[in-house]
Design a protein around this motif. Structure first.
Motif, PDB file in Angstrom:
ATOM      1  N   ARG A  12       0.850  -1.191   0.000  1.00 51.45           N
ATOM      2  CA  ARG A  12       0.000   0.000   0.000  1.00 51.45           C
ATOM      3  C   ARG A  12       0.885   1.240   0.000  1.00 51.45           C
ATOM      4  O   ARG A  12       1.968   1.246   0.584  1.00 51.45           O
ATOM      5  N   LEU A  13       0.391   2.291  -0.631  1.00 44.51           N
ATOM      6  CA  LEU A  13       1.127   3.555  -0.710  1.00 44.51           C
ATOM      7  C   LEU A  13       0.122   4.690  -0.700  1.00 44.51           C
ATOM      8  O   LEU A  13      -0.799   4.724  -1.532  1.00 44.51           O
ATOM      9  N   GLU A  14       0.283   5.592   0.260  1.00 45.28           N
ATOM     10  CA  GLU A  14      -0.598   6.753   0.344  1.00 45.28           C
ATOM     11  C   GLU A  14       0.216   8.026   0.514  1.00 45.28           C
ATOM     12  O   GLU A  14       1.295   8.012   1.133  1.00 45.28           O
ATOM     13  N   VAL A  15      -0.300   9.108  -0.044  1.00 44.59           N
ATOM     14  CA  VAL A  15       0.308  10.427   0.117  1.00 44.59           C
ATOM     15  C   VAL A  15      -0.714  11.315   0.809  1.00 44.59           C
ATOM     16  O   VAL A  15      -1.800  11.563   0.272  1.00 44.59           O
ATOM     17  N   ASP A  16      -0.387  11.720   2.025  1.00 44.05           N
ATOM     18  CA  ASP A  16      -1.292  12.536   2.847  1.00 44.05           C
ATOM     19  C   ASP A  16      -2.671  11.900   2.958  1.00 44.05           C
ATOM     20  O   ASP A  16      -3.711  12.578   2.886  1.00 44.05           O
ATOM     21  N   GLY A  17      -2.699  10.589   3.096  1.00 37.43           N
ATOM     22  CA  GLY A  17      -3.946   9.872   3.320  1.00 37.43           C
ATOM     23  C   GLY A  17      -4.719   9.506   2.076  1.00 37.43           C
ATOM     24  O   GLY A  17      -5.801   8.913   2.174  1.00 37.43           O
TER      25      GLY A  17
END
Length: 276
Positions: A12-17
């Protein structure tokens, strides 16, 4: 031995949610000015969580002139462990290797969280034992866990090609600093000595230094040079994966001290897991 993570094992990869997008990832691909922390998560907890949060806040202040709220970091890590991060994976991930990267596009700190499978060291100390090859390199701004570590990756790759597990970074006159992705310490039969060359004070190092003396293992920070190594009995190699013995430095062999390694490992294993 375990090997450094690769981009292909990201769950998984998220940027600022939010799921990473071409635009948000392009900004990071073109900007290597930033920092990060790496942690192992088990059952939704992290050893030394407060130290990780302090590291992120201190580096953000130094690099970007702003603080980083710890509750925001915890919220984003929890969100990444629960959400699908744009990868299609669903369900809560309780055990994982998590990294939190901090950039500041436009001047505002922005966080990318990656989730990978957890890293587990072999149970037997002999199976964990690492060989280290010294290289003449000291990380710039070593106290910050910063991005853009080309030289570390280069030296790590070269020593593995030569049959070693890890690069041992050294400065002038063979002064030892740290491993490429680890901290190292040396046991002389009386105390654990952590090299005082420029280095990152890793979370596992900090957790151990605060507790070893209470377990009857005095510890100190001091100069260690390659030429001094024959005077030591054992080598410790530590990072977020845990505690391992060193079995060789260059052409010098070190026997695995099972009693020492058991004592150090028990100290580390007794560190509580802090809930995210």
């Amino acid at each position: 031995m375990t090997t450094p993570p690769t981009p292909t094992d990201v769950l998984r990869l998220e940027v600022d949610g939010l799921p990473g997008t071409v635009e948000s990832l392009r900004a990071r691909a073109l900007d290597s000015f930033g920092h990060f922390t790496a942690m192992q998560v088990r059952g939704g907890g992290v050893r030394g969580l407060d130290l990780h949060l302090r590291r992120l806040d201190a580096a953000t202040r130094e690099l970007f002139g702003q603080g980083l709220d710890g509750d925001r970091v915890r919220d984003l890590v929890r969100h990444a462990l629960i959400g699908d991060g744009g990868t299609g994976a669903t369900g809560v991930i309780a055990d994982a290797s998590v990294r939190v990267y901090v950039h500041a596009p436009g001047g505002t700190p922005s966080l990318m969280v990656t989730v990978r499978p957890p890293t587990e060291l072999p149970a037997a100390m002999a199976a964990r034992a690492r060989s280290l090859k010294s290289v003449p390199y000291v990380r710039p701004v070593a106290h910050v866990k910063h991005l853009g570590g080309f030289a570390q990756a280069y030296h790590g790759r070269e020593v593995r090609r030569a049959g070693y597990d890890e690069a041992l970074l050294t400065g002038p006159d063979g002064a030892i600093s740290e491993g490429a992705i680890t901290n190292v310490a040396f046991w002389d039969g009386h105390e654990v000595v952590w090299p005082d060359g420029p280095h990152l004070a890793g979370i596992t190092l900090q957790l151990l230094r605060a507790r070893l003396a209470d377990a009857g293992l005095p510890t100190r920070l001091g100069p260690v040079r390659l030429r001094d190594l024959p005077a030591y009995r054992a080598v410790l190699v530590v990072n977020s994966w845990g505690v391992s013995p060193g079995r060789r430095v260059d052409d010098l062999d070190f026997p695995v001290d099972e009693k020492l390694m058991t004592a150090v490992s028990e100290v580390y294993e007794a560190v509580p897991w802090d809930a995210l």
